[in-house]
Design an enzyme around this catalytic site. Sequence first.
Site, mmCIF file in Angstrom:
data_model
loop_
_atom_site.group_PDB
_atom_site.id
_atom_site.type_symbol
_atom_site.label_atom_id
_atom_site.label_comp_id
_atom_site.label_asym_id
_atom_site.label_seq_id
_atom_site.Cartn_x
_atom_site.Cartn_y
_atom_site.Cartn_z
ATOM 1 N N THR A 31 0.849 -1.197 0.000
ATOM 2 C CA THR A 31 0.000 0.000 0.000
ATOM 3 C C THR A 31 0.884 1.245 0.000
ATOM 4 O OG1 THR A 31 -1.607 -1.277 1.299
ATOM 5 C CG2 THR A 31 -2.009 1.088 1.094
ATOM 6 N N ASP A 83 2.029 4.761 6.750
ATOM 7 C CA ASP A 83 2.360 3.343 6.728
ATOM 8 C C ASP A 83 1.098 2.497 6.599
ATOM 9 O OD1 ASP A 83 4.650 1.352 8.831
ATOM 10 O OD2 ASP A 83 3.762 1.011 6.846
ATOM 11 N N GLY A 97 3.768 -5.756 10.680
ATOM 12 C CA GLY A 97 4.925 -6.639 10.639
ATOM 13 C C GLY A 97 4.821 -7.752 9.634
ATOM 14 N N GLU A 105 9.512 0.504 11.375
ATOM 15 C CA GLU A 105 8.222 1.167 11.193
ATOM 16 C C GLU A 105 7.762 1.813 12.487
ATOM 17 O OE1 GLU A 105 6.028 -2.218 9.783
ATOM 18 O OE2 GLU A 105 6.009 -1.472 7.726
HETATM 19 O O1 DER Z 1 4.614 -5.136 7.422
HETATM 20 C C1 DER Z 1 3.886 -4.141 7.622
HETATM 21 O O2 DER Z 1 3.641 -3.659 8.737
HETATM 22 C C2 DER Z 1 3.203 -3.550 6.424
HETATM 23 O O3 DER Z 1 2.861 -2.212 6.649
HETATM 24 C C3 DER Z 1 1.958 -4.379 6.206
HETATM 25 O O4 DER Z 1 1.329 -4.495 7.403
HETATM 26 C C4 DER Z 1 1.030 -3.802 5.177
HETATM 27 O O5 DER Z 1 1.340 -4.459 4.026
HETATM 28 P P1 DER Z 1 0.452 -4.283 2.714
HETATM 29 O O6 DER Z 1 0.264 -2.784 2.524
HETATM 30 O O7 DER Z 1 1.323 -4.886 1.648
HETATM 31 O O8 DER Z 1 -0.843 -5.001 2.937
#
Ligand code: DER
Length: 224
Positions: A31, A83, A97, A105
Amino acid sequence: DEKEMAKKQAGEASVRFIENGMTVGLGSGSTVYWMIRKLSDYIRDGMDVAAIPSSRQTEAWAREFGVPLTDFSKTQQLDLTIDGADEADREWNLTKGGGGALVREKIIASIAEQFVVIVDESKLVDQLGSFPLPVEILPFGWQATVERMRALGVEPVIRQTDGEIFVSDNGNYIVDCDAGLINHPDALHNRLKQLVGVVETGIFSGMTNKLIVGYPDSAAAFPF
Ligand code: DER
């Protein structure tokens, strides 16, 4: 597909919160990829920003799309961190994670004035716990750390990629924990975090300032 379109909508909508001259934290995941791509359009149009990435993958995307980078030797606070998340509950507590970047993060989220979370609607849950909780642990004595975690009532599984133990950007291991439904995320985080050998958990409790939910052809930002 619809999920990817929703991620793109959320990622692109989040860029509206980035203002000229800001120093921003870049999260990790697919994302965030769409956010970085949209941000690069603004930079090409003259926007002046500097970013700290939360993973080697995010750093590579930032370089690929021309997002200027900075680091902690130059700044120890950020105007905004954007994030993704693996789950978000009704109080905007997060499970993060899935991509293995949770420690960095959480660091860039913790030093940001505003923490903006971008999710497709499939991430919204009543309670955390459907997604196995990622926890970063030191490699030294990891089997004993797993036993200490089991004593708390979670079931950790060491993360592997292609049969090899996954190693995070920090040189640590990650265990994905079945913790059942997590009614009090902050309490579980505190119990886990106190264990020697545990570096950080993927529970981001009480940190989210804005949540942007993506749908296939639109996005909604909360609070409005
Ligand atoms: O690893 C993480 O925390 C990422 O932010 C994850 O939680 C989100 O991944 P995605 O955007 O590919 O679904």
